[in-house]
Scaffold this active site. Structure first.
Site, short mmCIF file in Angstrom:
data_model
loop_
_atom_site.label_atom_id
_atom_site.label_comp_id
_atom_site.label_asym_id
_atom_site.label_seq_id
_atom_site.Cartn_x
_atom_site.Cartn_y
_atom_site.Cartn_z
N ARG A 1 -9.63 -0.49 8.05
CA ARG A 1 -8.65 0.31 8.80
C ARG A 1 -9.13 0.63 10.21
O ARG A 1 -10.16 1.29 10.40
CB ARG A 1 -8.30 1.61 8.02
CG ARG A 1 -9.44 2.54 7.78
CD ARG A 1 -9.06 3.65 6.79
NE ARG A 1 -8.94 3.11 5.44
CZ ARG A 1 -9.20 3.81 4.33
NH1 ARG A 1 -9.56 5.07 4.39
NH2 ARG A 1 -9.08 3.24 3.15
N HIS B 1 0.82 -1.22 0.00
CA HIS B 1 0.00 0.00 0.00
C HIS B 1 0.85 1.27 0.00
O HIS B 1 0.70 2.13 -0.85
CB HIS B 1 -0.90 0.03 1.24
CG HIS B 1 -2.13 -0.80 1.16
ND1 HIS B 1 -2.10 -2.16 0.98
CD2 HIS B 1 -3.45 -0.47 1.23
CE1 HIS B 1 -3.35 -2.62 0.96
NE2 HIS B 1 -4.18 -1.61 1.09
N SER C 1 -13.31 -0.05 4.10
CA SER C 1 -12.02 -0.58 4.57
C SER C 1 -12.06 -1.14 5.99
O SER C 1 -12.93 -0.80 6.79
CB SER C 1 -11.01 0.56 4.49
OG SER C 1 -10.06 0.47 5.50
N ASP D 1 -7.16 -6.29 6.15
CA ASP D 1 -7.56 -5.62 4.93
C ASP D 1 -8.92 -6.19 4.53
O ASP D 1 -9.12 -7.41 4.56
CB ASP D 1 -6.54 -5.85 3.81
CG ASP D 1 -6.83 -4.92 2.65
OD1 ASP D 1 -6.17 -3.88 2.55
OD2 ASP D 1 -7.74 -5.23 1.86
C1 MIC Z 1 -8.79 -0.10 1.03
O1 MIC Z 1 -8.99 -0.70 -0.04
O2 MIC Z 1 -9.52 0.81 1.46
C2 MIC Z 1 -7.62 -0.53 1.88
C3 MIC Z 1 -6.64 0.57 1.86
O3 MIC Z 1 -7.01 -1.67 1.33
C4 MIC Z 1 -8.13 -0.83 3.29
C5 MIC Z 1 -7.09 -1.04 4.29
C6 MIC Z 1 -6.48 0.24 4.77
O4 MIC Z 1 -7.17 1.23 4.96
O5 MIC Z 1 -5.27 0.22 4.99
C7 MIC Z 1 -9.09 -2.01 3.37
O6 MIC Z 1 -9.79 -2.28 2.41
O7 MIC Z 1 -9.22 -2.64 4.43
FE1 SF4 Z 2 -5.07 -2.35 -2.23
FE2 SF4 Z 2 -7.38 -2.07 -0.93
FE3 SF4 Z 2 -7.13 -1.27 -3.45
FE4 SF4 Z 2 -7.11 -3.83 -2.91
S1 SF4 Z 2 -8.80 -2.42 -2.59
S2 SF4 Z 2 -5.72 -2.78 -4.31
S3 SF4 Z 2 -6.05 -3.90 -0.97
S4 SF4 Z 2 -6.07 -0.41 -1.69
#
Ligand code: MIC
Ligand code: SF4
Length: 646
Positions: free
Chosen positions: A537, A65, A535, A119
């Site tokens: 997160r 990421h 997400s 994730d």
């Molecule tokens: C996303 O697609 O929003 C992310 C970034 O992969 C997140 C994780 C994050 O916020 O670090 C997710 O989908 O969990």
């Molecule tokens: Fe990365 Fe999240 Fe996007 Fe998938 S959805 S490519 S894990 S930022």
């Protein structure tokens, strides 16, 4: 009565609880994964638990990421995670090796095993029959320490696939159709199990596109059976020995059945600004576009990119369009290079990116002002691209490539005969970018490398007897974690520094929110339905915690976010009557009297709006374990308490 596939896997991993929909169950977790944007925090939490070596069958940390590295912060985090892996028994996938979900599918996933990942798109592994869940970092830390992963026993929906896709119609169009039918909250509390005769017409990468975007349904997870097609994929990855056949029982009973006749589908697009705002591409034809982005964990497989290369071969990207392509993994990238397809992409004018999340999480490639961007990704939430007024559409790689050539939204069926692409009999296997952990005997000598931006987990304290605080924010329905804790190239480097990242909390909705919280010291947030979708997160809970938010009261929550709030020790409550949402306004003084006693006794909770004099009934359906976590002031305190009483 027989079991569905998901029920079988839950049964074989059940540590506690009973499999009654709606009741809490604890699952044994075989594998974990983290990525770097959530990983640093997860490993800080793991360290705080004081467990020397991970207790799972396999744990992997991916760097995919935060790879833009505009300052020292991300690179420091990568080194921290690398040293943690070496010391504590995890595999480390180096930056450049690919997106966690794609690499995990290729190199580590095993049908029938459980996986949790920090994730939300971890259910991608359901494409090979894993029972895989997205979770907050703290839940992943607990699982690495050998603890159970708790979820609410979901209801099981069967998506019965019949027929076969027509030329130019893709797996992406299947999941967009499911989103159109079920909506972004239609999967909450459910597992989506794919079955029916149409399953055998889909390859593993196609299945993985579908399970990946089950996250956008709000589903707990999605899963395909493991069959001969899965076996071929595993064989081509040199891992046939890991394959087992997995099917539901013939007399399995589902809570709901959704029928999809693949032969009736057409190319679809999710229109701004939600993955369930789905329309046929045919109806959008002719809209001028500015950008096409192909990649992300949804559509970056070799199969996807070979199709794109075949469409672009001998053509030039339209002058009004910027086309960028990010392969999903080093394996994909390398194979494209070896078979010449990469040359076709470059010759057509595609901007080739490293194999990471990149623009999907706003790490570069933000579109022009009010730009129309066609993406093969999974989320088109407003502002996520980094351009506030961009119009982002989610489409298949075929639609994206066709449109990149014409400069207009284009139905790929207008291109004539589709390219014939075959899955390779053997993938290129070279795991030289995966570093194994050090042997246990050498653990002691490994030093953990901590950069100056890595700040400890914020302090939490046990829940106070009563909560009395003002409403510091009132928001509507479908608030995403991208609203709560925005990502993008500027903010993501602060993921390991909660005080600094908190300055950006909710600023997309209300710029003053962080300063208001700091001034008031404590507060309550009011929200609508499906609050916290998107997400995994945990920063969307940790930043409000740091800013003094004591409770979040909404119409309904998304699954991972409510777990993250509990883990952070923030009280998540729902209105017993949704219309009571209107009885609370910004700045009202709210009171939750005797809240800790009520939680302990499992009593109904009433909210007193001291400003209006209303008493508002709330639901607080916590299990004893959840109530204890909240009372302790979060999962870390709870885990420490538990281990000190053992
Ligand atoms: C996303 O697609 O929003 C992310 C970034 O992969 C997140 C994780 C994050 O916020 O670090 C997710 O989908 O969990
Ligand atoms: Fe990365 Fe999240 Fe996007 Fe998938 S959805 S490519 S894990 S930022």
């Amino acid at each position: 009565m027989g079991y569905t596939l998901a029920q079988k896997l839950i049964r074989s991993h059940l540590l506690n609880g009973d499999m009654k929909p709606g009741s809490e169950i604890g699952l044994r977790i075989d594998q974990t994964l983290t990525q770097d944007a959530t990983g640093t925090m997860a490993y800080l939490e793991f360290e705080a638990m004081g467990i020397p070596r991970v207790k799972t069958e396999l744990s992997v940390a991916y760097i995919d990421h935060n790879t833009l590295q505009t300052g020292f912060e991300n690179a420091d985090d990568h080194l921290y995670i690398q040293s943690i892996c070496k010391k504590h028994g995890l595999y480390f996938s180096r930056p450049g090796n690919g997106i966690c979900h794609q690499v995990h599918l290729e190199r580590f996933g095993i049908p029938g095993k459980t996986l949790i990942g920090s994730d939300s798109h971890t259910p991608t592994a359901g494409g090979i029959g894993m029972l895989a869940f997205g979770a907050g970092g703290m839940d992943v830390a607990v699982a690495m320490g050998g603890g159970a992963y708790y979820i609410t026993m979901p209801r099981i929906v069967k998506v019965n696939l019949t027929g076969q896709l027509s030329p130019w119609v893709a797996a992406k169009d299947i999941i967009l159709e499911v989103l159109r039918i079920m909506s972004v909250k239609g999967g909450v509390g459910k597992i989506i199990e794919y079955g029916g005769p149409g399953v055998k017409t889909l390859s593993v990468p196609e299945r993985a596109t579908i399970t990946n975007m089950g996250a956008e349904l709000g589903a707990s997870t999605s899963i395909f059976p493991s069959d001969e097609i899965t076996r071929e994929f595993m064989r081509a990855q040199g891992r046939e020995a890991d394959w087992t056949q997995l099917q539901p029982d013939d007399d399995a009973v589902y809570d709901e059945i959704v029928e999809i006749d693949l032969s009736k589908l057409q190319p679809l697009a999710a229109c701004p600004h939600s993955p369930d705002n789905v329309k046929p591409v045919q109806d959008l034809q002719g809209i001028p576009i500015n950008q096409c982005l192909i990649g992300s964990c949804t559509n970056s497989s070799l199969l996807d990119l070979l199709k794109v290369a075949a469409i672009l071969k001998g053509k030039t990207v339209h002058p009004a369009v910027s086309l960028s392509i990010a392969p999903g993994s080093k394996q994909v990238y390398n194979m494209l290079a070896e078979n010449g397809a990469l040359a076709d992409l470059i010759a057509a004018g595609a901007r080739i990116l490293e194999c990471t999340c990149g623009p999907c999480i706003g790490m570069g490639q933000s579109p022009n002002s009010a730009g129309v961007s066609l993406r093969t990704f999974n989320r088109n939430f407003e502002g996520r691209s980094g351009t506030a007024d961009a119009q982002v559409y989610l489409v298949s790689p075929e639609t994206a490539a066709a449109s990149a050539i014409t400069g207009l939204f284009t139905d790929p069926r207008t291109l004539g005969q589709p390219p014939k692409i075959k899955m390779p009999d053997k993938f290129l296997i070279n795991d030289n970018m995966i570093i194994p952990p050090a042997p246990e005997s050498e653990m002691e000598d490994i030093e953990i490398r901590r950069g100056p931006n890595i700040k400890p987990f914020p302090d939490t304290s046990p829940m106070s007897e009563s909560i009395k605080a003002k409403v510091l924010l009132k928001v509507g329905d479908n608030i995403t974690t991208d609203h709560i804790m925005p990502a993008g190239a500027k903010i993501l480097p602060l993921r390991s520094n909660i005080p600094a990242i908190s300055e950006h909390c909710f600023t997309r909705c209300d710029e003053e929110f962080p300063s208001r919280c700091k001034k008031e010291k404590q507060g309550i947030i009011i929200g609508g339905s499906n609050y916290g979708q998107g997400s995994s997160r945990e920063h969307a809970a940790l930043a409000p915690l740091y800013l003094g938010i004591k409770a979040v009261i909404v119409k309904s929550f998304a699954r991972i976010h409510v777990a993250n709030l509990i883990n952070a020790g923030i009280l998540p409550l729902t209105f017993a009557n949704e219309s009571d949402y209107d009885k609370v306004s910004m700045w009202d003084m709210l009171c939750l009297p005797d809240i800790s006693k009520r939680l302990k006794d499992g009593k109904e909770i009433a909210l007193l709006n001291e400003t209006t004099g209303d008493t508002i009934p709330l639901h607080a359906n916590f299990t004893k374990r959840q109530a204890d976590i909240l009372l302790a002031g979060g999962l870390l305190n709870y885990t420490r308490e538990q281990s000190s009483t053992k």
